[in-house]
Write an enzyme that holds these catalytic residues in place. Structure first.
Site, PDB file in Angstrom:
ATOM      1  N   ASP A 207       0.878  -1.172   0.000  1.00 36.12           N
ATOM      2  CA  ASP A 207       0.000   0.000   0.000  1.00 36.12           C
ATOM      3  C   ASP A 207       0.915   1.221   0.000  1.00 36.12           C
ATOM      4  OD1 ASP A 207      -1.541   2.209   0.630  1.00 36.12           O
ATOM      5  OD2 ASP A 207      -2.801   1.158   2.073  1.00 36.12           O
ATOM      6  N   LYS A 233      -2.951  12.336  -2.030  1.00 33.23           N
ATOM      7  CA  LYS A 233      -1.974  12.781  -1.032  1.00 33.23           C
ATOM      8  C   LYS A 233      -0.819  13.506  -1.729  1.00 33.23           C
ATOM      9  CE  LYS A 233      -3.121   8.956   2.125  1.00 33.23           C
ATOM     10  NZ  LYS A 233      -3.953   9.712   3.070  1.00 33.23           N
ATOM     11  N   ARG A 381       0.682  15.469  13.255  1.00 26.76           N
ATOM     12  CA  ARG A 381       1.404  15.073  12.043  1.00 26.76           C
ATOM     13  C   ARG A 381       1.641  16.290  11.155  1.00 26.76           C
ATOM     14  NH1 ARG A 381      -1.051  10.370   8.597  1.00 26.76           N
ATOM     15  NH2 ARG A 381      -2.516  12.071   8.193  1.00 26.76           N
TER      16      ARG A 381
END
Length: 422
Positions: A207, A233, A381
């Site tokens: 992945d 992303k 994050r």
């Protein structure tokens, strides 16, 4: 560190940022993105910023190709070929030769297809391995595939894989892992893991959601069997952008996935009642492709033109390493712990900090114009896309984080009310 003590350290960090950004060979690529003024965007590991090429491509797709060309655009503008064309463009970033990658559907769908097809390629083997720290959908899909095929799922951490393979390697059909831990940013050794699983006779499915567009992957060189990933992303294809699946050429003739839609048929417009898979990777197609989303993703990928993934990786490591230095200097004694590995060879393209008030602090940062995110229960994050993030951005983010926590802004009750999306 007091305000007076921090002044020299801030000055030194600012000088470093300026020098690094001045010497940055990728600095001009920031112009390929539309970034709001006054915003430091460090959430590209969840949703990439808007590439400047996308609005025009979408407008053309809507007004000219769809509005004027109507249904004829399936041929005139090669809509039908879009999943393969965009797939090959993604494949170039992954070290995959043409004809092995198809774009479309979601990561969840591609995971289901990939894991099921891999297990069918290893009949008689009943064990499916997956990471207990995987993103939840990977685990959910592994369990679903196991129920469908009568397999056993075993959740094995990366560090425990050698022992598991030594004990039960001859039972493993497929192992599904991610090279980057989505929470901490830890980078695993793809080559070693792929080799270990294959030496045991199993197939390896990766992945790549947190790796594609962020670091060199080299799928063909590593001999990877299957891989999936998303387009929204680091590829910046937009919210819900199409995902992709990579099927190594050596497996394509026997690739038997469960969602045999009409687009993957050898003669889709023959409208035959029996399914005959298309040759090559085209058999991995499923249903009618989302053309507008594919056109947006295709335009987004032009941001990588003329850029090598080694260059992207080098800048990413510089940015994350500098961020960690800023955190060590400016956040010392304020309750933060750097969770992301400091060793650059073990670090993806993000930095994660642990703090008990992670959610409220992320909200406080957003109010200051610094966009990151959090992962439950206590991780902040900060994702780094080397195409548009600067070292100055890194310093700005940590400075705001320091100010927010020292001023107690995260204690505002309004910042502790969880939004639907975190």
């Amino acid at each position: 560190m007091t305000v007076s003590e921090s002044a020299p350290a801030l000055e030194e960090l600012a000088e470093r940022a300026s020098a690094l950004d001045t010497a940055d060979p990728l600095a001009t690529l920031r112009q390929r993105f539309v970034l709001p003024d006054g915003i430091v965007y460090l959430d590209g590991n969840s949703l990439g910023a808007l590439p400047a090429a996308v609005p025009g491509a979408l407008a053309d797709g809507v007004h000219r190709q769809w509005g004027v060309g109507l249904i004829g655009s399936w041929n005139e503008h090669q809509w039908w070929q879009a999943p393969l064309r965009v797939g090959d463009a993604i494949g170039r970033l992954l070290g995959a030769a043409p004809g092995q990658t198809v774009a479309g559907d979601s990561t969840t769908v591609q995971l289901f297809n990939g894991l099921t097809a891999a297990a069918r390629l290893r009949p008689g083997r009943r064990l499916l391995l997956t990471d207990p720290g995987h993103f939840p959908t990977d685990g959910y899909i592994a369990d679903s595939v196991a129920r469908l095929l009568g397999l056993e799922v075993r959740r094995v951490a990366v560090d425990d894989l050698p022992r598991c393979l030594a004990e039960r390697g001859d039972e493993v059909a497929v192992a599904g892992y991610s090279p980057v831990d989505y929470r901490t940013g830890e980078l695993h050794d793809m080559a070693a893991i792929t080799r270990a699983v294959q030496d045991a006779g199993g197939l390896m499915l990766w992945d790549l959601c947190h790796a594609t567009g962020a670091l060199p992957v080299r799928l063909d060189k590593l001999g990877v069997d299957l891989a999936v990933g998303c387009g929204y992303k680091f590829l910046s294809g937009g919210p819900g952008a199409p995902a992709f699946i990579y099927v190594a050429r050596r497996h394509q003739a026997a690739f038997d996935h469960p969602l045999t839609g009409w687009n993957g048929h050898a003669d889709p417009f023959g409208l035959n009642g029996d399914y005959t898979p298309a040759p090559g990777v085209e058999r991995a197609r499923i249903g009618t492709p989302p053309i507008l989303s594919l056109l947006a993703l295709e335009a987004a990928l032009t941001a990588f033109e003329g850029v090598g993934m080694e260059q992207v990786r080098a800048k990413s490591l510089s940015l994350t390493g500098y961020f960690i230095d800023c955190a060590d200097t400016l956040l010392n004694g304020l309750g933060f712990t750097v969770v992301t590995p400091r060793d650059p060879h073990r670090r993806g393209s993000q930095v994660a900090l642990r703090h008990p008030d992670a959610y409220a602090l992320v909200c406080a940062l957003a109010a200051r114009g610094v966009i990151g995110d959090m992962r439950t229960p206590d991780l902040l994050r900060f994702g780094v896309n080397a195409l548009y993030v600067s070292h100055r951005d890194m310093l700005t983010a940590v400075r705001h984080l320091r100010e927010a926590v020292t001023r107690g802004e995260h204690r505002d009750p309004r910042l502790r009310q969880r939004a639907t999306v975190t």
